[in-house]
Design a protein around this motif. Structure first.
Motif, short mmCIF file in Angstrom:
data_model
loop_
_atom_site.label_atom_id
_atom_site.label_comp_id
_atom_site.label_asym_id
_atom_site.label_seq_id
_atom_site.Cartn_x
_atom_site.Cartn_y
_atom_site.Cartn_z
N GLU A 11 7.81 5.28 -5.64
CA GLU A 11 8.73 4.62 -6.59
C GLU A 11 9.09 3.22 -6.13
OE1 GLU A 11 9.07 7.57 -5.27
OE2 GLU A 11 8.83 8.93 -6.99
N ALA A 12 9.33 3.05 -4.83
CA ALA A 12 9.68 1.73 -4.30
C ALA A 12 8.53 0.75 -4.46
CB ALA A 12 10.08 1.86 -2.83
N GLY A 13 7.31 1.21 -4.26
CA GLY A 13 6.16 0.34 -4.41
C GLY A 13 5.93 -0.08 -5.85
N LEU A 14 6.21 0.83 -6.78
CA LEU A 14 5.95 0.54 -8.20
C LEU A 14 6.91 -0.51 -8.75
CD1 LEU A 14 5.41 4.14 -9.62
CD2 LEU A 14 3.67 2.37 -9.36
N GLU A 15 8.12 -0.51 -8.31
CA GLU A 15 9.15 -1.32 -8.97
C GLU A 15 8.89 -2.82 -8.89
OE1 GLU A 15 12.78 0.07 -7.28
OE2 GLU A 15 12.77 1.95 -8.42
N VAL B 75 2.10 -4.49 3.74
CA VAL B 75 3.37 -3.81 3.57
C VAL B 75 3.07 -2.38 3.11
CG1 VAL B 75 5.53 -3.75 2.27
CG2 VAL B 75 4.56 -5.94 3.01
N VAL B 76 3.76 -1.41 3.66
CA VAL B 76 3.54 -0.02 3.28
C VAL B 76 4.80 0.54 2.65
CG1 VAL B 76 3.07 2.30 4.13
CG2 VAL B 76 1.78 0.36 5.03
N LEU C 224 7.30 1.57 -13.66
CA LEU C 224 6.52 0.34 -13.65
C LEU C 224 7.36 -0.82 -14.15
CD1 LEU C 224 3.24 1.74 -15.22
CD2 LEU C 224 3.45 0.88 -12.88
N ARG C 225 7.21 -1.98 -13.55
CA ARG C 225 7.96 -3.13 -14.04
C ARG C 225 7.37 -3.59 -15.37
NH1 ARG C 225 6.43 -8.53 -10.49
NH2 ARG C 225 6.24 -9.68 -12.44
N VAL D 190 0.85 -1.20 0.00
CA VAL D 190 0.00 0.00 0.00
C VAL D 190 0.88 1.24 0.00
CG1 VAL D 190 -1.60 1.36 1.42
CG2 VAL D 190 -1.95 -1.11 1.14
N HIS D 191 0.44 2.25 -0.75
CA HIS D 191 1.07 3.56 -0.65
C HIS D 191 -0.02 4.60 -0.45
CE1 HIS D 191 3.69 6.98 -1.22
NE2 HIS D 191 2.84 7.47 -2.12
#
Length: 374
Positions: free
Chosen positions: A239-243, A233-234, A265-266, A216-217
């Motif tokens: 950027e960290a969440g997107l990868e 997980v937060v 985005l991956r 979650v962001h």
């Protein structure tokens, strides 16, 4: 809708209207999702107000429903953000529809917000106020400098919580349906949910129940603590969440992804939203850099050198592809919109943001239970 269901719905809205209809009926302009169940609500608005125009949301206007509404004698006009973005154009439209009258503006998404000051100051009649249905719209009105009239928001009402949960369920259903159309599934995939409000939290829980690893962001630190307390997980930074995410669901009610974020985005990630693309995604620059190709029903591949991702339903709310149905719980919210209209007409609300009282909500809930909890 079967005849018995139609009769029950008419009876329900009849009781709501009988309880809340003001002695002095105002004129109204109604922005709404024109979905198959909506004509009865339109008639409810017309019973309590002099309905001057229906403005269907463009991405959720069901053609057959529009024909039915128009054949019932109501005028359906074309809605766009541009119509109310320019105060002069907005004023001309409202004058054309309701010159000299007292008007209630029924909104879904803050469409009237950019021109509200001009309408209140220059309209030949008077603006009794606005009723706003969505969190996105609530924020648009809250951001205005000193509201010129009362705005009654139902976006954060307890009566809307069942709808929000079920909308989250329909978003997950539609997302999975589109992915399955390409031979992909949700199970085992890592997902990022942007926004942990009522919709985002519902989506996160439902994805988790389907075996999805959810991060979650949210920019709000309070919501980040709520997400942590529920075991998610937060991501401290977007950027960290997107990868690591193979699925990104945007539910922030504001711009979730700006131009530079798409490059993080991956490869092969799916992107879906719960509202209009113009509200959640900054696509203009992306469209210039990436080549687009339709690779499945309502799935667009964005491709540039060494990078690609998939956008569902053109970036618009995915659940409207499958009806966006939340069952009879939507009638709780629609009844509160009618009650809010009556509250505006009473004339005792000062300019600013308001909600209807708990006593009115109790009447709505009790009436709804009489008809839909048999």
């Amino acid at each position: 809708m079967e005849a018995a269901e139609h009769a029950r719905l008419n009876a329900y809205f009849g009781r709501i209207a009988a309880h809340f209809t003001p002695a002095d009926r105002p004129a109204s302009l109604l922005i709404t999702h024109l979905l198959p169940e909506r004509p009865v609500f339109v008639r409810g608005v017309a019973a309590m107000t002099e309905l001057r125009a229906v403005l269907p949301k463009p991405k959720s206007a069901h053609p057959e429903t529009m024909k039915l509404v128009e054949s019932s004698g109501y005028v359906c006009d074309k809605l766009s953000r541009e119509l109310f973005a320019d105060p002069d154009r907005a004023l001309r439209y409202v004058e054309e529809k309701a010159a000299g009258l007292r008007v209630v503006l029924l909104d879904v998404g803050g469409y009237f917000a950019p021109s509200l000051h001009a309408l209140c100051e220059r309209f030949s009649g008077s603006i009794a106020g606005v009723v706003e249905d969505t969190e996105n719209g609530h924020r648009r009105y809250a951001s205005l400098d000193k509201l010129p009239c009362p705005v009654v928001s139902v976006a954060r009402s307890p009566l809307k919580e069942p709808e929000d949960f079920l909308v989250g369920q329909s978003v997950v259903f539609s997302t999975e349906a589109l992915m399955r159309g390409r031979g992909d599934i949700l199970h085992g995939r890592a997902a990022l949910v942007i926004g942990f409000g009522k919709l985002g939290s519902s989506i996160a829980r439902l994805l988790h129940a389907k075996g999805v690893r959810v991060t979650v962001h949210d920019i709000d630190p309070v919501r980040r603590t709520q997400a942590l307390s529920q075991g998610f997980v937060v991501a401290r930074a977007l950027e960290a969440g997107l990868e690591g995410a193979g699925l990104v669901l945007c539910a922030s009610g504001a711009l979730s992804l700006r131009g530079e974020a798409f490059g993080r985005l991956r490869n092969g990630a799916y992107v879906a939203t719960v509202t209009s693309s113009e509200d959640e995604l900054e696509l203009a620059g992306v469209n210039e850099v990436y080549e687009r190709a339709h690779v499945g029903q309502n799935v667009t591949r964005y491709l540039t050198t060494g990078h690609y991702f998939y956008l569902l339903n053109g970036g618009n709310a995915v659940n409207f592809l499958h009806g966006a149905s939340v069952g009879p719980f939507i009638f709780l919210v629609q009844a509160e919109i009618l009650a809010a209209s009556a509250a505006l007409v009473r004339g005792d609300l000062e300019p600013g943001l308001h909600e209807i009282g708990s006593a009115d909500r109790a009447v709505i809930a009790a009436t709804w239970l009489d008809y839909f909890n048999r």
